[in-house]
Enzyme design. Structure first.
Site, PDB file in Angstrom:
ATOM      1  N   THR A 125       0.830  -1.209   0.000  1.00  0.00           N
ATOM      2  CA  THR A 125       0.000   0.000   0.000  1.00  0.00           C
ATOM      3  C   THR A 125       0.861   1.255   0.000  1.00  0.00           C
ATOM      4  OG1 THR A 125      -1.549   1.300   1.355  1.00  0.00           O
ATOM      5  CG2 THR A 125      -0.098  -0.202   2.521  1.00  0.00           C
ATOM      6  N   ASP A 126       0.319   2.337  -0.544  1.00  0.00           N
ATOM      7  CA  ASP A 126       1.041   3.610  -0.507  1.00  0.00           C
ATOM      8  C   ASP A 126       1.100   4.186   0.908  1.00  0.00           C
ATOM      9  OD1 ASP A 126      -1.634   4.326  -0.251  1.00  0.00           O
ATOM     10  OD2 ASP A 126      -1.625   5.793  -1.869  1.00  0.00           O
ATOM     11  N   GLU A 127       0.321   3.615   1.820  1.00  0.00           N
ATOM     12  CA  GLU A 127       0.317   4.139   3.182  1.00  0.00           C
ATOM     13  C   GLU A 127       1.644   3.919   3.913  1.00  0.00           C
ATOM     14  OE1 GLU A 127      -3.198   3.701   5.602  1.00  0.00           O
ATOM     15  OE2 GLU A 127      -4.394   3.144   3.851  1.00  0.00           O
ATOM     16  N   TYR A 153      -1.665  -0.375  11.044  1.00  0.00           N
ATOM     17  CA  TYR A 153      -1.860  -1.054   9.761  1.00  0.00           C
ATOM     18  C   TYR A 153      -0.698  -0.803   8.815  1.00  0.00           C
ATOM     19  CZ  TYR A 153      -3.202  -1.409   4.868  1.00  0.00           C
ATOM     20  OH  TYR A 153      -3.181  -1.661   3.520  1.00  0.00           O
ATOM     21  N   LYS A 157       2.312  -3.367   7.267  1.00  0.00           N
ATOM     22  CA  LYS A 157       2.560  -3.571   5.841  1.00  0.00           C
ATOM     23  C   LYS A 157       3.997  -3.197   5.483  1.00  0.00           C
ATOM     24  CE  LYS A 157       0.059  -4.705   3.049  1.00  0.00           C
ATOM     25  NZ  LYS A 157      -0.248  -6.060   2.515  1.00  0.00           N
TER      26      LYS A 157
END
Length: 340
Positions: A125-127, A153, A157
């Protein structure tokens, strides 16, 4: 070609399975999913009886079950979508995110090492990059952007991504990683922004918006994402990270207003609620690398994709209404009771 798709009963994973079965009818696709609250087996109903598809209900954290599946199937590739992914839930209960997203990734890669997998692909994810300031629209996430996480979260990741790259360097495991922006489209679990607003609006319920709704996200239509992953697992360079973005930056509040307008609902349904802890302000991906190396570009503009998404939810009310009622979790027992 045999491909194990983990988390394939979820939103992006199921769309990827549909894409692969349609494009590669000679491939065998094995879906591994433990059917947590966000996994919905009814999503896969149209392919459950396909001769080149198999569903297996196990967790990626169960080492014995995972290795037994690899021993039986000897897959060529693994695409790992399986993850706890809802930020709000990670703030309330971080431990399950660490267990699934980190430990589960390690179990899969250990099995890949033992069974000489041709490609392990980690869907990220870009998060993991944190966020960007609203007053700098010229800034974008690239593959060289430092990791700077904001939530349990995204931290889980990011840890998994680092573990994947470590397995490549230490053991020579053939890996790739993709980091995508926010997805939207059919079969999106109705706790996320777009499906939640559609479902609530159709039921004339309040539309809860965090803070002032000024947070900006880069939206990627799920079919475009699936095509990108397809390219990466077949043609991407081992050991590389590829950013996948939609070039569709939108404020949350503007998306909610578009949904109201498309459904003919009043904006008075919008209700502003206390902002999420550590809420990232802006995500924006630069997908130059995947374009230059693999020729991928997003095909779906947000104005078109949101109309298609709303139409899908209008045409498939039973799917999401069953989720809202909780009855979807009974589908597995119903599906397999008739197979005994």
């Amino acid at each position: 070609m045999k491909i194990i798709v983990t988390g394939g009963a979820g939103f992006i994973g199921s769309n990827f399975i549909f894409h692969m079965l349609k494009k590669y009818p000679d491939y065998r696709i094995i879906c591994l999913d433990c059917l947590t609250y966000a996994g919905n087996l009814s999503t896969l109903a149209s392919v459950m009886d396909a001769p080149n598809f198999r569903f297996v209900k196990e967790s990626i954290t169960d080492r014995k079950a995972v290795f037994a599946l690899f021993e039986e199937e000897h897959p060529d590739m693994v695409v790992n979508f399986a993850a706890e992914s809802h930020v709000d839930r990670s703030i309330e209960d971080p431990e399950v995110f660490l267990d699934t997203n980190i430990k589960g990734t390690a179990v899969l890669m250990d099995a890949c090492r033992k069974y000489n997998i041709r490609r392990y692909h980690q869907v990220s994810t870009d998060e993991v990059y944190g966020d960007l300031p609203l007053d700098r629209p010229d800034l974008f996430f690239t593959e060289e952007t430092p990791i700077h996480t904001s939530s349990p979260y995204s931290s889980s990741k990011a840890a998994a991504d680092l573990l994947v790259l470590a397995y490549h360097r230490t053991y020579g495991l053939p890996v790739t990683i993709s980091r995508c922006s926010n997805n939207y489209g059919p079969y999106h679990f109705p706790e996320k922004l777009i499906p939640l607003m559609i479902a609530n609006a159709l039921n004339d319920k309040p539309l809860p918006v965090y803070g002032k709704g000024e947070n900006v996200r880069d939206w990627l239509y799920v079919e475009d994402h699936c095509k990108a992953i397809d390219l990466i697992i077949h043609k991407g360079r081992e050991g590389e990270v590829y950013n996948i973005g939609g070039h569709n930056e939108m404020k949350n509040i503007d998306i909610v207003k578009i949904i109201c307008r498309e459904l003919g609902k009043p904006e008075s349904l919008i209700t502003y609620v206390t902002d999420r802890k550590g809420h990232d302000m802006r995500y924006a991906i630069d997908p130059t690398k995947i374009f230059q190396e693999l020729g991928w570009l997003p095909e779906t503009k947000f104005a078109d994709g949101i109309k298609k998404t709303i139409r899908w939810y209008l045409d498939n009310r039973e799917w999401w209404e069953t989720i809202l009622s909780g009855e979807y979790q009974d589908y597995y027992e119903k599906m397999y009771a008739r197979r005994i």
